[in-house]
Design an enzyme around this catalytic site. Structure first.
Site, short mmCIF file in Angstrom:
data_model
loop_
_atom_site.label_atom_id
_atom_site.label_comp_id
_atom_site.label_asym_id
_atom_site.label_seq_id
_atom_site.Cartn_x
_atom_site.Cartn_y
_atom_site.Cartn_z
N GLN A 105 -51.08 31.99 -16.76
CA GLN A 105 -49.67 31.85 -16.43
C GLN A 105 -49.36 32.46 -15.07
O GLN A 105 -48.25 32.34 -14.57
CB GLN A 105 -48.82 32.53 -17.51
CG GLN A 105 -49.02 31.94 -18.89
CD GLN A 105 -48.41 32.81 -19.98
OE1 GLN A 105 -47.25 32.64 -20.35
NE2 GLN A 105 -49.17 33.77 -20.48
N ASN A 106 -50.35 33.12 -14.47
CA ASN A 106 -50.16 33.76 -13.17
C ASN A 106 -50.29 32.73 -12.05
O ASN A 106 -50.95 31.69 -12.21
CB ASN A 106 -51.19 34.87 -12.97
CG ASN A 106 -51.05 35.96 -14.02
OD1 ASN A 106 -49.99 36.13 -14.62
ND2 ASN A 106 -52.12 36.70 -14.26
N ASP A 108 -51.23 33.78 -8.83
CA ASP A 108 -51.82 34.55 -7.72
C ASP A 108 -53.23 34.13 -7.34
O ASP A 108 -53.78 34.63 -6.35
CB ASP A 108 -51.80 36.05 -8.05
CG ASP A 108 -52.41 36.37 -9.42
OD1 ASP A 108 -53.39 35.71 -9.81
OD2 ASP A 108 -51.90 37.29 -10.10
N HIS A 123 -48.75 27.51 -14.33
CA HIS A 123 -47.48 27.56 -13.60
C HIS A 123 -47.64 27.32 -12.11
O HIS A 123 -46.74 27.63 -11.34
CB HIS A 123 -46.79 28.90 -13.87
CG HIS A 123 -46.38 29.07 -15.29
ND1 HIS A 123 -46.30 30.30 -15.92
CD2 HIS A 123 -46.04 28.15 -16.24
CE1 HIS A 123 -45.93 30.13 -17.17
NE2 HIS A 123 -45.76 28.85 -17.40
N CYS A 182 -38.70 20.95 5.76
CA CYS A 182 -40.00 20.30 5.90
C CYS A 182 -40.15 19.76 7.32
O CYS A 182 -39.26 19.04 7.80
CB CYS A 182 -40.13 19.16 4.89
SG CYS A 182 -41.61 18.14 5.11
N GLY A 222 -53.13 40.24 -21.48
CA GLY A 222 -52.08 40.66 -20.57
C GLY A 222 -50.84 39.79 -20.58
O GLY A 222 -50.23 39.58 -19.53
N GLY A 250 -47.67 46.54 -25.99
CA GLY A 250 -46.34 46.19 -26.45
C GLY A 250 -46.28 44.92 -27.27
O GLY A 250 -47.29 44.29 -27.61
N CYS A 266 -56.45 46.41 -20.21
CA CYS A 266 -57.27 45.19 -20.20
C CYS A 266 -58.64 45.48 -19.60
O CYS A 266 -59.67 45.05 -20.14
CB CYS A 266 -56.58 44.09 -19.41
SG CYS A 266 -55.03 43.51 -20.12
#
EC number: 2.3.1.286
Length: 293
Positions: A105-106, A108, A123, A182, A222, A250, A266
């Protein structure tokens, strides 16, 4: 399924070593050790104001001004982020031949930087900018040059890093910030990521579900799974009877669906993946005591 409380990473190690086609789903907790903040607290609530929606970004110049101003300041640090031990551990899992796919879902690209190849960026990716008119793509680094040329002095502002490659600019007026159009068609430029209120491309979702169909277990790393676009894969896995483990501090949205939950770092919990597979685990003091009892 009923969530199983677990505090020992050896339990997670056993889970991983029992499966050969793991569907791994990762979230922001994978990248916090790389200096990229996460979004949610231990209860799954927002730590900061909610991210920009697709509708606001496309419909309001003021929203685009604020977004790109924060991005101009935050991008240099975000772009320099390096993969951490968690990313490298998951790359090692793939090298062992135990990975069906890594769905992140990151945005980066740190999984790829660590060497992972079987990755789906659910994503999208923040290092690419897309024209919403002509569909032209350009590297985010190229757009950074345009932003800085159009807005002298902004790059020198100092602010805390935020999760979306941006920065927390407080008490700053954005109405004079210039958002370059653009260079080809004059259209609106948007990061090539899925905003809240925007649909994940159907082909990407179908590809991920095809991998889930071929998997023998699910490992969440994570992520609180509060966003439905990621949660639905765990929901489907549970419906299909797949075992599901989550490594996350959590609450998660899927707690009642989990076979196993480990609330640990992690990097620490996955450190065993850096060793050759199937080696006997080092005996702990507790193991020795149990055997002698």
């Amino acid at each position: 399924m009923t969530a199983v409380p677990a505090h020992d990473h050896h339990t997670l190690q056993d889970f991983i070593e029992r499966h050969q086609r793991l569907f791994v789903l990762t979230g922001a907790g994978c990248s916090t050790d790389s200096g990229i903040p996460d979004y949610r607290d231990l209860q799954g609530g927002w730590k900061r104001p909610q991210p920009v929606t697709f509708q606001a970004f496309m419909g309001e110049l003021s929203t685009r001004q604020r977004y790109w101003a924060r991005s101009l300041v935050g991008w240099p640090r975000f772009g320099l982020a390096q993969p951490n031990a968690t990313h490298h551990a998951l790359a090692a899992l793939e090298a062992r031949g135990q990975l069906e796919v890594l769905l992140t879902q990151n945005v980066d690209r740190l999984h790829q930087a660590a060497g992972s190849q079987a990755v789906i960026d659910l994503h999208g990716r923040l290092d690419v900018v897309r024209c919403m008119g002509c569909e032209r793509r350009m590297p985010r680094t190229e757009f950074q040059v345009l932003l800085e040329q159009a807005n002298p002095g902004w790059a020198a502002l100092e602010a805390a890093q935020a999760p979306d490659g941006d920065a927390d600019l407080d008490d700053v007026a954005f109405e004079h910030f210039v958002v370059p159009p653009c260079p080809v068609c004059g259209g609106v430029l948007k990061p090539n990521v899925v905003f809240f209120g925007e649909n994940v491309p159907r082909a990407r979702v179908e590809r991920a579900f095809a991998h889930l169909q071929a998997a023998d277990a699910v490992l969440v790393v994570g992520s609180s799974l509060m966003v439905y676009s990621g949660f639905r894969f765990v929901q489907t896995a549970a419906r299909n009877g797949l075992p599901i483990a989550a490594l996350n501090f959590g609450r998660t949205r899927a707690d009642e669906l989990l076979t196993l939950k480990v609330e640990q770092s992690c990097a620490q919990a996955l450190a065993f993946l850096h060793a050759p597979p199937h080696l006997p685990r080092a005996r702990s003091v507790n193991d020795a005591s149990a055997r002698s009892a």
